[in-house]
Write an enzyme that holds these catalytic residues in place. Structure first.
Site, PDB file in Angstrom:
ATOM      1  N   LYS A   1      19.806   2.641  -0.385  1.00  0.00           N
ATOM      2  CA  LYS A   1      20.878   1.768  -0.898  1.00  0.00           C
ATOM      3  C   LYS A   1      20.326   0.552  -1.643  1.00  0.00           C
ATOM      4  O   LYS A   1      20.987   0.041  -2.540  1.00  0.00           O
ATOM      5  CB  LYS A   1      21.787   1.304   0.248  1.00  0.00           C
ATOM      6  CG  LYS A   1      21.100   0.319   1.195  1.00  0.00           C
ATOM      7  CD  LYS A   1      21.952  -0.079   2.372  1.00  0.00           C
ATOM      8  CE  LYS A   1      21.196  -1.096   3.198  1.00  0.00           C
ATOM      9  NZ  LYS A   1      21.704  -1.235   4.565  1.00  0.00           N
TER      10      LYS A   1
ATOM     11  N   ARG B   1      26.657  -7.145  14.446  1.00  0.00           N
ATOM     12  CA  ARG B   1      27.276  -6.436  13.342  1.00  0.00           C
ATOM     13  C   ARG B   1      27.924  -5.209  13.973  1.00  0.00           C
ATOM     14  O   ARG B   1      28.710  -5.346  14.893  1.00  0.00           O
ATOM     15  CB  ARG B   1      26.260  -6.123  12.229  1.00  0.00           C
ATOM     16  CG  ARG B   1      26.959  -5.862  10.888  1.00  0.00           C
ATOM     17  CD  ARG B   1      25.991  -5.597   9.755  1.00  0.00           C
ATOM     18  NE  ARG B   1      25.386  -4.271   9.854  1.00  0.00           N
ATOM     19  CZ  ARG B   1      24.506  -3.779   8.974  1.00  0.00           C
ATOM     20  NH1 ARG B   1      24.128  -4.506   7.940  1.00  0.00           N
ATOM     21  NH2 ARG B   1      23.997  -2.574   9.126  1.00  0.00           N
TER      22      ARG B   1
HETATM   23  C1  LIG Z   1      20.533  -1.163   5.303  1.00  0.00           C
HETATM   24  C2  LIG Z   1      20.389  -0.533   6.609  1.00  0.00           C
HETATM   25  C3  LIG Z   1      19.128  -0.065   7.011  1.00  0.00           C
HETATM   26  C4  LIG Z   1      17.874  -0.281   6.199  1.00  0.00           C
HETATM   27  O1  LIG Z   1      17.508  -1.631   6.222  1.00  0.00           O
HETATM   28  P1  LIG Z   1      16.125  -2.134   5.558  1.00  0.00           P
HETATM   29  O2  LIG Z   1      16.028  -3.551   5.967  1.00  0.00           O
HETATM   30  O3  LIG Z   1      16.317  -1.972   4.073  1.00  0.00           O
HETATM   31  O4  LIG Z   1      15.051  -1.294   6.069  1.00  0.00           O
HETATM   32  C5  LIG Z   1      19.043   0.575   8.220  1.00  0.00           C
HETATM   33  N1  LIG Z   1      20.124   0.760   9.011  1.00  0.00           N
HETATM   34  C6  LIG Z   1      21.353   0.331   8.649  1.00  0.00           C
HETATM   35  C7  LIG Z   1      22.492   0.555   9.556  1.00  0.00           C
HETATM   36  C8  LIG Z   1      21.520  -0.337   7.443  1.00  0.00           C
HETATM   37  O5  LIG Z   1      22.729  -0.776   7.098  1.00  0.00           O
END
Ligand SMILES: *Cc1c(COP(=O)(O)O)cnc(C)c1O
Length: 366
Positions: free
Chosen positions: A41, A136
């Site tokens: 993402k 969250r």
């Molecule tokens: C964005 C996200 C990740 C990845 O996070 P990074 O800091 O880019 O490694 C992993 N798990 C969830 C639920 C996320 O929303």
């Protein structure tokens, strides 16, 4: 203007460096029996970027949005896909159609996912998210987690519970450590006891958990990390391994004006283009360069860094970034292209706009 003339601003993505970051991080994880869900993402799931992830041996290619999952499928990415934002009730049908696995935290949505999977003749894999304090997504009450697990196991026949997971250091800035990882492991044990079988995965977070794998403090039951930022940018706050490339991404912008000006605005001061009261330091007359690149392209100028030593970002508006170049004034003129390092928060913007040209280096399978 010729058809293949280079357009600025542009974002150069070195797919070979990305591939090397992935290989190096996956290898370290494998040494600790940890599998990786590669999170794309941060680069808006650009298909060329996602393909590097898919070919690297990640367990899942993961992203947060349905439209990105659809792009990945349309681009022929055939790795298992994971949806990592807990789905909206209204997108359960799409979530099942477009992903193989998802993170879940609400029983109503979980039931809707089961109904959608039944209609589509699929078995969809789920990980139950546990909130260990970051506030969250995730179940807060341990009993509620066990109840959800039991319902999935015994009644929701088109879902397969593959594990439990946690998200940390996002909203609540809570750091992954032995205590919260052990908490997750012990909750996983409770779920396993209730359903009478082992879970495939205990997922101890994202890039911010990687340091525990690298320094050998991750409990061995934790066996899935969802890694985005540390793969894309080679580092994350508090963890900058010496074996990763930090320059997978290079932002290039063209100088449209370069001249001496005062450093303190002239006239009666009010608010800036974003309604903020700004402060300015009077350093006398200095050489400034203006590049055709702005907040609409990258978000916050604090998240991009000029590569040429001596160049300092003074500020930015929607379409312009203002640089102090006094210390390198002999080196910069109108028409020059300046390079910037890109921090993770800017990447989502830069990869998400048609105003920024994207250019790829490398990327051939090895
Ligand atoms: C964005 C996200 C990740 C990845 O996070 P990074 O800091 O880019 O490694 C992993 N798990 C969830 C639920 C996320 O929303």
């Amino acid at each position: 203007m010729s058809a293949n003339q280079i357009r600025y601003p542009l974002l150069e993505i070195d797919l070979d460096k990305l591939q090397e970051n992935l290989a190096a991080l996956i290898e370290r994880c494998q040494d600790s029996c940890v599998e990786v869900a590669g999170v794309v993402k941060g680069a808006t799931a650009l298909p060329k970027v996602a393909r590097v992830f898919a070919r690297s041996g990640v367990r899942f290619v993961a992203t947060s949005r349905i439209d990105q999952l659809r792009d990945l499928r349309a681009a022929g990415i055939d790795a298992p896909l994971m949806l990592i934002r807990v789905p909206m009730l209204s997108e359960a049908e799409d979530a099942v159609a477009l992903s193989d696995a998802s993170l879940q935290s609400e029983i109503t949505v979980i039931r809707a996912m089961n109904a959608a999977a039944k209609r589509q003749g699929k078995i969809h894999q789920v990980l139950l998210m546990i909130d260990l304090g970051d506030l969250r997504e995730g179940f807060w009450d341990a009993e509620e987690v066990v109840d959800a697990a039991l319902e999935i196991e015994n009644s929701l026949k088109n879902l397969h519970l593959i594990g439990v997971g946690v998200n940390l250091s996002c909203y609540g800035s809570v750091k992954p450590n032995s205590r919260n990882m052990q908490g997750l492991v012990s909750l996983a044990a409770d779920v396993e006891k209730a359903i009478g079988r082992p879970l495939e995965y205990v997922s101890g977070g994202a890039s911010t958990s990687m340091y525990m794998v690298l320094n050998g403090t991750m409990p061995c039951r934790m066996n899935l990390l969802r890694l985005g930022e540390i793969v894309l940018t080679g580092q994350i706050y508090g963890c900058s391994p010496d074996f990763t490339h930090k320059d997978v991404f290079t932002l290039k912008a063209e100088v449209v004006e370069c001249r001496d000006k005062p450093s303190f605005p002239v006239g009666e001061l009010t608010v800036d283009a974003f309604g903020k009261i700004a402060s300015y330091e009077d350093r006398g007359i200095r050489r400034r360069a203006l590049v055709a690149l702005g907040r609409v392209d990258y978000g916050d100028f604090a998240d991009i860094r000029p590569r040429l030593p001596g160049v300092e970002i003074l500020g930015a508006s929607s379409d312009h970034t203002i640089l102090d170049v006094e210390d390198v004034k002999d080196k910069i003129k109108v028409g020059d292209v300046l390079e910037f390092d890109v921090g993770y928060p800017s990447l989502v913007y830069l990869t998400n706009t048609k105003s920024v040209e994207i250019v790829y280096l490398g990327g051939e399978p090895r």
